[in-house]
Write a protein that holds these residues in place. Structure first.
Motif, mmCIF file in Angstrom:
data_model
loop_
_atom_site.group_PDB
_atom_site.id
_atom_site.type_symbol
_atom_site.label_atom_id
_atom_site.label_comp_id
_atom_site.label_asym_id
_atom_site.label_seq_id
_atom_site.Cartn_x
_atom_site.Cartn_y
_atom_site.Cartn_z
ATOM 1 N N MET A 93 0.913 -1.202 -0.256
ATOM 2 C CA MET A 93 0.014 -0.024 -0.108
ATOM 3 C C MET A 93 0.864 1.192 0.062
ATOM 4 O O MET A 93 2.002 1.315 0.478
ATOM 5 N N SER A 94 0.157 2.238 -0.426
ATOM 6 C CA SER A 94 1.102 3.660 -0.392
ATOM 7 C C SER A 94 1.019 4.119 0.853
ATOM 8 O O SER A 94 0.344 3.670 1.846
ATOM 9 N N LYS A 95 1.916 5.089 1.163
ATOM 10 C CA LYS A 95 2.167 5.708 2.284
ATOM 11 C C LYS A 95 0.632 6.432 2.888
ATOM 12 O O LYS A 95 0.242 6.346 4.073
ATOM 13 N N ALA A 96 -0.074 7.235 1.931
ATOM 14 C CA ALA A 96 -1.256 7.677 2.188
ATOM 15 C C ALA A 96 -2.156 6.520 2.774
ATOM 16 O O ALA A 96 -3.227 6.833 3.616
ATOM 17 N N ASP A 97 -2.296 5.457 2.057
ATOM 18 C CA ASP A 97 -2.971 4.621 2.281
ATOM 19 C C ASP A 97 -2.924 4.042 3.961
ATOM 20 O O ASP A 97 -3.701 3.452 4.624
ATOM 21 N N ASN A 98 -1.514 3.602 4.053
ATOM 22 C CA ASN A 98 -0.875 3.251 5.494
ATOM 23 C C ASN A 98 -1.502 4.215 6.454
ATOM 24 O O ASN A 98 -2.183 3.839 7.659
ATOM 25 N N MET A 99 -1.195 5.387 6.188
ATOM 26 C CA MET A 99 -1.915 6.654 7.279
ATOM 27 C C MET A 99 -3.443 6.354 7.464
ATOM 28 O O MET A 99 -3.784 6.532 8.375
ATOM 29 N N LEU A 100 -4.036 6.401 6.519
ATOM 30 C CA LEU A 100 -5.542 6.245 6.533
ATOM 31 C C LEU A 100 -5.993 4.998 7.226
ATOM 32 O O LEU A 100 -6.890 5.039 8.283
ATOM 33 N N SER A 101 -5.240 3.856 7.031
ATOM 34 C CA SER A 101 -5.696 2.792 7.815
ATOM 35 C C SER A 101 -5.437 2.865 9.366
ATOM 36 O O SER A 101 -6.039 2.348 10.219
ATOM 37 N N ILE A 102 -4.003 3.294 9.444
ATOM 38 C CA ILE A 102 -3.632 3.580 10.861
ATOM 39 C C ILE A 102 -4.795 4.403 11.581
ATOM 40 O O ILE A 102 -5.044 4.354 13.025
ATOM 41 N N LEU A 103 -5.202 5.695 10.953
ATOM 42 C CA LEU A 103 -6.034 6.400 11.494
ATOM 43 C C LEU A 103 -7.457 5.618 11.764
ATOM 44 O O LEU A 103 -8.168 6.012 13.055
ATOM 45 N N TRP A 104 -7.864 5.067 11.082
ATOM 46 C CA TRP A 104 -9.126 4.124 11.177
ATOM 47 C C TRP A 104 -9.060 3.107 12.523
ATOM 48 O O TRP A 104 -9.751 2.928 13.131
ATOM 49 N N MET A 105 -7.917 2.527 12.455
ATOM 50 C CA MET A 105 -7.595 1.533 13.466
ATOM 51 C C MET A 105 -7.559 2.267 15.139
ATOM 52 O O MET A 105 -8.250 1.754 15.810
ATOM 53 N N LEU A 106 -6.928 3.285 15.033
ATOM 54 C CA LEU A 106 -6.990 4.148 16.062
ATOM 55 C C LEU A 106 -8.114 4.785 16.691
ATOM 56 O O LEU A 106 -8.548 4.909 17.719
ATOM 57 N N ARG A 107 -9.025 5.126 15.697
ATOM 58 C CA ARG A 107 -10.409 5.652 16.009
ATOM 59 C C ARG A 107 -11.426 4.751 16.712
ATOM 60 O O ARG A 107 -12.382 5.126 17.331
ATOM 61 N N SER A 108 -11.068 3.399 16.749
ATOM 62 C CA SER A 108 -11.678 2.508 17.407
ATOM 63 C C SER A 108 -11.708 2.563 18.753
ATOM 64 O O SER A 108 -12.550 2.053 19.516
ATOM 65 N N GLY A 109 -10.713 3.583 19.208
ATOM 66 C CA GLY A 109 -10.541 3.786 20.931
ATOM 67 C C GLY A 109 -9.509 2.970 21.246
ATOM 68 O O GLY A 109 -9.111 3.166 22.786
ATOM 69 N N LYS A 110 -9.073 1.934 20.739
ATOM 70 C CA LYS A 110 -8.375 1.050 21.221
ATOM 71 C C LYS A 110 -6.813 1.290 21.188
ATOM 72 O O LYS A 110 -6.363 2.058 20.344
ATOM 73 N N LYS A 111 -6.172 1.071 22.439
ATOM 74 C CA LYS A 111 -4.727 1.499 22.256
ATOM 75 C C LYS A 111 -3.815 0.446 21.606
ATOM 76 O O LYS A 111 -3.938 -0.765 21.875
ATOM 77 N N MET A 112 -2.883 0.479 20.726
ATOM 78 C CA MET A 112 -2.340 -0.221 20.107
ATOM 79 C C MET A 112 -0.607 0.194 20.012
ATOM 80 O O MET A 112 -0.413 1.147 19.721
#
Length: 330
Positions: free
Chosen positions: A1-20
């Motif tokens: 994936m591109s950097k932009a895709d990775n950034m968006l995926s990380i943001l979506w994962m953290l939006r769940s409220g879970k600490k990772m």
């Protein structure tokens, strides 16, 4: 994936409220842990409030308020943001570059259909404004920053046609865009009062070491209008003005910055205003002239007389102009 895709995926994962942890994110996305750190650095630089907690139970998390708010804009919100950027750009908004970067980011994270919608809507709105000189942008940026941080400025200001300039300390409380002009409102240390200054007459601004506190109830818009409207507290008498005309003419008059604030009565085909004497002999007649025969002034006679004097003078001026042209052609 591109950097932009990775950034968006990380943001979506953290939006769940879970600490990772970085390793957990890397395993989930099947990328290197160093890539995770680079993406999180970029997200933080873009304004995402990502917090890193250290210790055995540490990891990355995102602030709750941000996590609970919608990440994406719907079609109507996208359209509104693009339209607002057009208005801001044409008015000479001092942070146009940053605004354009924001719109570019909005377009970057849209699919082809959404992007097509944005482009169609952005081409459907135009704004007619007098061109704003590019030299005003750094002045407006300095004024806005000083207003936000409460920093007194040393301002060199031109008095206009007289050519003279005066340097004074100035506490900028805010900037105002009105009728194609930018104004700065604040406390003038030279006059020891709150005043308005046209930004296009500012020759230079320098920061000082002095600080100020803006009054909590201050309104730059009210101060500007207050300096332009007749002083209701003065001893100058107010004159009753009655104008008759077509509805669209009276509507335009009622929306004007002066007439709109002095309107006392509106009836079918007629409008009543209360204006001070000095304005009736200065700029009011010149504002009414373009309407020609589409309006009739019922009172006062002094306003009709002033209009008559102005139009007679203009007629003589153009007659002399025409006579000179005829002589040259002969």
């Amino acid at each position: 994936m591109s950097k932009a895709d990775n950034m968006l995926s990380i943001l979506w994962m953290l939006r769940s409220g879970k600490k990772m942890t970085a390793q957990q994110i890397a395993d989930e996305l099947e990328i290197h842990v160093r890539t995770v750190y680079r993406c999180i650095d970029s997200l933080c630089a873009s304004g995402a409030p990502i917090i890193a907690d250290s210790g055995p139970n540490g990891g990355f998390r995102i602030l709750g308020q941000f996590a609970e708010s919608p990440l994406m804009f719907d079609a109507e919100e996208q359209k509104a943001l693009v339209h607002a950027s057009i208005f801001a750009k044409e008015s000479g908004y001092p942070f146009t570059d940053a605004l354009q970067r924001a719109i570019d980011k909005l377009k970057l994270y849209t699919n082809e259909e959404q992007l097509s919608q944005i482009e169609r809507h952005s081409g459907g709105v135009s704004v007619l404004q007098p061109p704003v000189h590019k030299g005003l942008r750094p002045l407006l940026q300095t004024l806005e920053s000083a207003a936000a941080h409460g920093q007194t400025l040393k301002m060199t200001y031109s008095k206009g046609r007289e050519g003279a300039s005066i340097t004074r300390n100035f506490d900028p409380y805010g900037i105002i865009h009105w009728k194609g002009q930018w104004y700065a409102a604040g406390f003038c240390h030279l006059r020891q009062e709150i005043r308005n200054f046209r930004v296009d007459r500012i020759i230079g601004l320098e920061p000082t070491e002095h600080a100020f506190e803006r009054p909590a109830d201050f309104s730059a818009k009210d101060v500007l209008l207050g300096s332009l409207l007749p002083d209701q507290g003065s001893h100058e008498p107010l004159v009753h003005v009655v104008i008759q005309g077509h509805e669209h003419v009276l509507n335009e008059l009622s929306q004007h910055w002066l007439f709109g604030h002095t309107l006392v009565k509106r009836c079918d085909g007629e409008a009543h205003f209360r204006l001070d004497t000095s304005s009736l002999t200065s700029y009011v007649p010149y504002f009414l002239l373009p309407y020609g025969k589409s309006l009739t002034i019922l009172e006062p006679a002094s306003l009709v007389l002033k209009l008559s004097e102005i139009t007679t003078s203009m007629a003589l001026h153009y007659e002399r102009m025409l006579s000179d042209m005829t002589k040259k052609e002969g």
